[in-house]
Design a protein around this motif. Sequence first.
Motif, PDB file in Angstrom:
ATOM      1  N   CYS A   1       0.837  -1.201   0.000  1.00  0.00           N
ATOM      2  CA  CYS A   1       0.000   0.000   0.000  1.00  0.00           C
ATOM      3  C   CYS A   1       0.877   1.259   0.000  1.00  0.00           C
ATOM      4  CB  CYS A   1      -0.908  -0.022   1.223  1.00  0.00           C
ATOM      5  SG  CYS A   1      -1.924   1.441   1.442  1.00  0.00           S
ATOM      6  N   VAL A   2       1.862   1.284   0.867  1.00  0.00           N
ATOM      7  CA  VAL A   2       2.744   2.451   0.966  1.00  0.00           C
ATOM      8  C   VAL A   2       3.615   2.573  -0.277  1.00  0.00           C
ATOM      9  CG1 VAL A   2       4.651   3.465   2.276  1.00  0.00           C
ATOM     10  CG2 VAL A   2       2.699   2.461   3.484  1.00  0.00           C
TER      11      VAL A   2
ATOM     12  N   ARG B   1       3.089   1.732  -3.332  1.00  0.00           N
ATOM     13  CA  ARG B   1       2.361   2.232  -4.505  1.00  0.00           C
ATOM     14  C   ARG B   1       2.278   3.751  -4.531  1.00  0.00           C
ATOM     15  NH1 ARG B   1      -1.402  -2.352  -3.384  1.00  0.00           N
ATOM     16  NH2 ARG B   1      -0.803  -3.930  -4.899  1.00  0.00           N
ATOM     17  N   ILE B   2       2.428   4.372  -3.376  1.00  0.00           N
ATOM     18  CA  ILE B   2       2.334   5.825  -3.304  1.00  0.00           C
ATOM     19  C   ILE B   2       3.708   6.480  -3.317  1.00  0.00           C
ATOM     20  CG2 ILE B   2       1.561   7.770  -1.874  1.00  0.00           C
ATOM     21  CD1 ILE B   2      -0.709   5.828  -0.908  1.00  0.00           C
TER      22      ILE B   2
ATOM     23  N   ARG C   1      -5.785   2.292   6.054  1.00  0.00           N
ATOM     24  CA  ARG C   1      -6.110   3.715   5.893  1.00  0.00           C
ATOM     25  C   ARG C   1      -5.005   4.575   6.488  1.00  0.00           C
ATOM     26  NH1 ARG C   1     -11.522   6.038   8.310  1.00  0.00           N
ATOM     27  NH2 ARG C   1     -10.208   6.542  10.079  1.00  0.00           N
TER      28      ARG C   1
ATOM     29  N   CYS D   1      -1.928   3.702   6.624  1.00  0.00           N
ATOM     30  CA  CYS D   1      -0.827   3.582   5.648  1.00  0.00           C
ATOM     31  C   CYS D   1      -1.020   4.554   4.493  1.00  0.00           C
ATOM     32  CB  CYS D   1      -0.751   2.158   5.104  1.00  0.00           C
ATOM     33  SG  CYS D   1      -0.164   0.927   6.262  1.00  0.00           S
ATOM     34  N   THR D   2      -2.222   4.585   3.956  1.00  0.00           N
ATOM     35  CA  THR D   2      -2.506   5.459   2.819  1.00  0.00           C
ATOM     36  C   THR D   2      -2.315   6.921   3.186  1.00  0.00           C
ATOM     37  OG1 THR D   2      -4.087   3.856   1.961  1.00  0.00           O
ATOM     38  CG2 THR D   2      -4.263   6.103   1.134  1.00  0.00           C
ATOM     39  N   HIS D   3      -2.859   7.316   4.320  1.00  0.00           N
ATOM     40  CA  HIS D   3      -2.768   8.727   4.720  1.00  0.00           C
ATOM     41  C   HIS D   3      -1.324   9.127   5.011  1.00  0.00           C
ATOM     42  CE1 HIS D   3      -7.222   9.587   5.744  1.00  0.00           C
ATOM     43  NE2 HIS D   3      -7.130   8.672   4.818  1.00  0.00           N
TER      44      HIS D   3
ATOM     45  N   LEU E   1       0.605   9.334   1.661  1.00  0.00           N
ATOM     46  CA  LEU E   1       0.254  10.537   0.909  1.00  0.00           C
ATOM     47  C   LEU E   1       0.869  11.781   1.543  1.00  0.00           C
ATOM     48  CD1 LEU E   1      -3.479   9.779   0.058  1.00  0.00           C
ATOM     49  CD2 LEU E   1      -1.571   9.939  -1.564  1.00  0.00           C
TER      50      LEU E   1
END
Length: 104
Positions: free
Chosen positions: A21-22, A24-25, A62, A64-66, A69
């Motif tokens: 997840c991390v 990919r960003i 979530r 991880c995503t925040h 980003l």
Amino acid sequence: MPSATEFDRLIAPMRERMVNCVWRIVRDPTDTDDVIQEVLLQVWTKFDEVRRHPNPPALVLRFCTHRALDHHRKKRTRETTLSDFRIQTEDTPPNSDAALAQAD
């Protein structure tokens, strides 16, 4: 505070998903490791909230995503600021004496 066993029981099965997840960003192995460490700390400090959540793995992802980003935005801002600084310093004469001598 959670016990290490409780924490590991939550994180171990989803660690690979967190890293993916991390990644990919941020698209950088060092940055990915940094973000994962930040998320692990966040999960540790908010463990009761995570445990009470109806879907704890979704909440961790979530996080991880925040975090990823935020990290990506901050890095991009730093790079832009540094790039702007380089452009400004290249436009200014390095030495006013040299500029005067060159003008003569």
